[in-house]
Design a protein around this motif. Structure first.
Motif, PDB file in Angstrom:
ATOM      1  N   GLN A 168       0.827  -1.208   0.000  1.00  0.00           N
ATOM      2  CA  GLN A 168       0.000   0.000   0.000  1.00  0.00           C
ATOM      3  C   GLN A 168       0.864   1.262   0.000  1.00  0.00           C
ATOM      4  O   GLN A 168       0.546   2.240  -0.680  1.00  0.00           O
ATOM      5  N   GLY A 169       1.947   1.238   0.747  1.00  0.00           N
ATOM      6  CA  GLY A 169       2.874   2.364   0.751  1.00  0.00           C
ATOM      7  C   GLY A 169       3.511   2.570  -0.617  1.00  0.00           C
ATOM      8  O   GLY A 169       3.656   3.704  -1.082  1.00  0.00           O
TER       9      GLY A 169
ATOM     10  N   THR B  91       1.718   6.870  -6.910  1.00  0.00           N
ATOM     11  CA  THR B  91       0.753   7.883  -7.328  1.00  0.00           C
ATOM     12  C   THR B  91       1.365   9.278  -7.320  1.00  0.00           C
ATOM     13  O   THR B  91       0.886  10.162  -8.016  1.00  0.00           O
ATOM     14  N   LYS B  92       2.438   9.481  -6.526  1.00  0.00           N
ATOM     15  CA  LYS B  92       3.084  10.790  -6.421  1.00  0.00           C
ATOM     16  C   LYS B  92       4.243  10.972  -7.404  1.00  0.00           C
ATOM     17  O   LYS B  92       4.678  12.089  -7.627  1.00  0.00           O
ATOM     18  N   THR B  93       4.773   9.885  -7.961  1.00  0.00           N
ATOM     19  CA  THR B  93       5.967  10.003  -8.796  1.00  0.00           C
ATOM     20  C   THR B  93       5.639  10.512 -10.188  1.00  0.00           C
ATOM     21  O   THR B  93       4.542  10.324 -10.701  1.00  0.00           O
TER      22      THR B  93
ATOM     23  N   ASP C 149      11.528  11.849  -5.816  1.00  0.00           N
ATOM     24  CA  ASP C 149      10.497  12.063  -6.820  1.00  0.00           C
ATOM     25  C   ASP C 149       9.100  11.945  -6.214  1.00  0.00           C
ATOM     26  O   ASP C 149       8.167  12.614  -6.642  1.00  0.00           O
ATOM     27  N   ALA C 150       8.960  11.110  -5.191  1.00  0.00           N
ATOM     28  CA  ALA C 150       7.671  10.930  -4.526  1.00  0.00           C
ATOM     29  C   ALA C 150       7.455  11.939  -3.398  1.00  0.00           C
ATOM     30  O   ALA C 150       6.507  11.806  -2.625  1.00  0.00           O
TER      31      ALA C 150
ATOM     32  N   SER D 108      14.001   9.691   2.012  1.00  0.00           N
ATOM     33  CA  SER D 108      15.092   9.854   1.065  1.00  0.00           C
ATOM     34  C   SER D 108      16.408  10.122   1.796  1.00  0.00           C
ATOM     35  O   SER D 108      17.447   9.579   1.413  1.00  0.00           O
ATOM     36  N   LEU D 109      16.369  10.926   2.844  1.00  0.00           N
ATOM     37  CA  LEU D 109      17.581  11.195   3.626  1.00  0.00           C
ATOM     38  C   LEU D 109      18.073   9.948   4.351  1.00  0.00           C
ATOM     39  O   LEU D 109      19.281   9.710   4.447  1.00  0.00           O
ATOM     40  N   ILE D 110      17.145   9.137   4.860  1.00  0.00           N
ATOM     41  CA  ILE D 110      17.530   7.882   5.519  1.00  0.00           C
ATOM     42  C   ILE D 110      18.209   6.952   4.527  1.00  0.00           C
ATOM     43  O   ILE D 110      19.247   6.354   4.819  1.00  0.00           O
TER      44      ILE D 110
END
Length: 137
Positions: free
Chosen positions: A35-36, A42-44, A96-97, A103-105
């Protein structure tokens, strides 16, 4: 020199244990992981390809394999190269999402993989194809 070898081995094993535990968590809650992923896709805008969508659900299994190989020290240089590639892709995908924190992790994971890969000459306590297992102990 001896301290650096032990430090390298400790970081390699701890990084491998973290990857194994994180991948097991994602596999146990695999429906939530999927689901994640769907939410991120959907955001990319740049990574909206069927190829990426096909292989994205395999990331926990890739993390498990990388972590397991890091723990046992099997083909460490190649595994770290693969880990650096995987985490660099995940950094750009998560940027991108619009997921800056994750992203930093993953950027930290990339840096750990890259540093361990470049400092490979300290990897004296791992399984190597040029030595027997009895030499490691």
């Amino acid at each position: 020199m001896k301290l650096r070898v032990y430090l390298y081995t400790t970081v390699r094993i701890l990084f491998g244990v973290f990857l194994v535990l994180h991948s097991m968590y994602n596999v146990i809650l695999y429906a939530d992981f999927l689901q994640g992923l769907e939410m991120y896709f959907t955001k990319t805008t740049l990574f909206d390809y069927e190829f990426v969508k096909t292989f994205a659900p395999l990331v926990p299994f890739e993390e498990f394999t990388i972590g397991l190989f890091l723990i046992i020290g099997f083909s460490t240089r190649r595994v770290l190269m693969g880990a650096a590639l995987l985490f660099s892709f995940l950094v750009f995908f998560l940027l991108d999402a619009n997921s800056i924190n994750l992203s930093l992790i993953h950027l930290v994971f990339f840096l750990i993989s890259f540093i361990l890969w470049k400092k490979e000459h300290y990897n004296l306590k791992s399984m190597d194809y040029s030595r027997g297992v009895h030499v490691m102990v």
